[in-house]
Scaffold this motif. Structure first.
Motif, PDB file in Angstrom:
ATOM      1  N   ASP A  62      30.462 -18.534  49.351  1.00 56.24           N
ATOM      2  CA  ASP A  62      31.574 -17.613  49.610  1.00 56.24           C
ATOM      3  C   ASP A  62      31.629 -16.525  48.543  1.00 56.24           C
ATOM      4  O   ASP A  62      31.836 -15.345  48.837  1.00 56.24           O
ATOM      5  CB  ASP A  62      32.909 -18.366  49.609  1.00 56.24           C
ATOM      6  CG  ASP A  62      33.058 -19.255  50.839  1.00 56.24           C
ATOM      7  OD1 ASP A  62      32.237 -19.103  51.772  1.00 56.24           O
ATOM      8  OD2 ASP A  62      33.979 -20.088  50.870  1.00 56.24           O
ATOM      9  N   ARG A  63      31.462 -16.938  47.284  1.00 52.81           N
ATOM     10  CA  ARG A  63      31.534 -15.976  46.193  1.00 52.81           C
ATOM     11  C   ARG A  63      30.357 -14.994  46.287  1.00 52.81           C
ATOM     12  O   ARG A  63      30.511 -13.795  46.054  1.00 52.81           O
ATOM     13  CB  ARG A  63      31.517 -16.711  44.847  1.00 52.81           C
ATOM     14  CG  ARG A  63      31.856 -15.777  43.739  1.00 52.81           C
ATOM     15  CD  ARG A  63      32.331 -16.447  42.481  1.00 52.81           C
ATOM     16  NE  ARG A  63      32.857 -15.423  41.583  1.00 52.81           N
ATOM     17  CZ  ARG A  63      32.731 -15.444  40.262  1.00 52.81           C
ATOM     18  NH1 ARG A  63      32.150 -16.448  39.682  1.00 52.81           N
ATOM     19  NH2 ARG A  63      33.217 -14.457  39.534  1.00 52.81           N
ATOM     20  N   ALA A  66      31.109 -12.393  48.764  1.00 56.44           N
ATOM     21  CA  ALA A  66      32.085 -11.442  48.234  1.00 56.44           C
ATOM     22  C   ALA A  66      31.414 -10.450  47.281  1.00 56.44           C
ATOM     23  O   ALA A  66      31.720  -9.251  47.285  1.00 56.44           O
ATOM     24  CB  ALA A  66      33.224 -12.182  47.532  1.00 56.44           C
ATOM     25  N   GLU A  99      34.435  -9.065  42.102  1.00 58.31           N
ATOM     26  CA  GLU A  99      34.219  -9.065  43.553  1.00 58.31           C
ATOM     27  C   GLU A  99      35.532  -9.097  44.331  1.00 58.31           C
ATOM     28  O   GLU A  99      35.537  -9.188  45.549  1.00 58.31           O
ATOM     29  CB  GLU A  99      33.326 -10.243  43.965  1.00 58.31           C
ATOM     30  CG  GLU A  99      34.000 -11.606  43.987  1.00 58.31           C
ATOM     31  CD  GLU A  99      34.016 -12.282  42.628  1.00 58.31           C
ATOM     32  OE1 GLU A  99      34.007 -11.574  41.602  1.00 58.31           O
ATOM     33  OE2 GLU A  99      34.069 -13.523  42.603  1.00 58.31           O
ATOM     34  N   HIS A 101      38.692  -8.287  46.457  1.00 55.69           N
ATOM     35  CA  HIS A 101      38.937  -7.243  47.449  1.00 55.69           C
ATOM     36  C   HIS A 101      40.440  -7.047  47.668  1.00 55.69           C
ATOM     37  O   HIS A 101      40.850  -6.349  48.579  1.00 55.69           O
ATOM     38  CB  HIS A 101      38.226  -7.557  48.764  1.00 55.69           C
ATOM     39  CG  HIS A 101      38.682  -8.833  49.411  1.00 55.69           C
ATOM     40  ND1 HIS A 101      38.183 -10.060  49.050  1.00 55.69           N
ATOM     41  CD2 HIS A 101      39.593  -9.070  50.368  1.00 55.69           C
ATOM     42  CE1 HIS A 101      38.783 -10.994  49.760  1.00 55.69           C
ATOM     43  NE2 HIS A 101      39.644 -10.428  50.566  1.00 55.69           N
TER      44      HIS A 101
END
Ligand SMILES: [Zn+2]
Length: 109
Positions: A62-63, A66, A99, A101
């Motif tokens: 997931d990271r 991102a 990262e 958002h």
């Protein structure tokens, strides 16, 4: 955004991407980690270990996504803008979490 800050953040993101890709590779090829896993005592331990690793691998994945998305936004010139409220994301937040958002207040929601 300050060009120097932006360059610094881009370096951070590139380094993170490389690091996360290496970590993902290690998860996907556990055999490269040697025979230690086979030496675990019980099946329960192995199962526990496996699910903890799966969760960790997912978090890294997931990271990584991102980070890649943030780098893509840098190319497009939309980096550092909150996706929820469209305000600029605080620079001190980006320094810790390049990262990100979302801005501080949207993140807190
Ligand atoms: Zn926001």
């Amino acid at each position: 955004m300050d060009a120097n800050k932006k360059a610094e953040l881009k370096n951070k993101l590139e380094a993170l991407r490389v690091q996360l890709e290496a970590e993902l590779k290690a998860f996907k090829n556990p055999t490269e980690m040697g025979d230690e896993i086979d030496a675990l005592d019980t099946e329960a331990d192995e199962a526990e270990e496996f699910s903890a690793n799966a969760g960790m691998a997912q978090a890294i994945q997931d990271r990584h996504e991102a980070v890649v998305a943030a780098l893509g936004k840098m190319e497009k010139g939309t980096y550092g803008v909150c996706e929820a409220c469209k305000n600029d994301i605080e620079i001190e937040l980006l320094m810790v979490d390049p990262e990100s958002h979302l801005c501080k207040s949207c993140k807190a929601k």
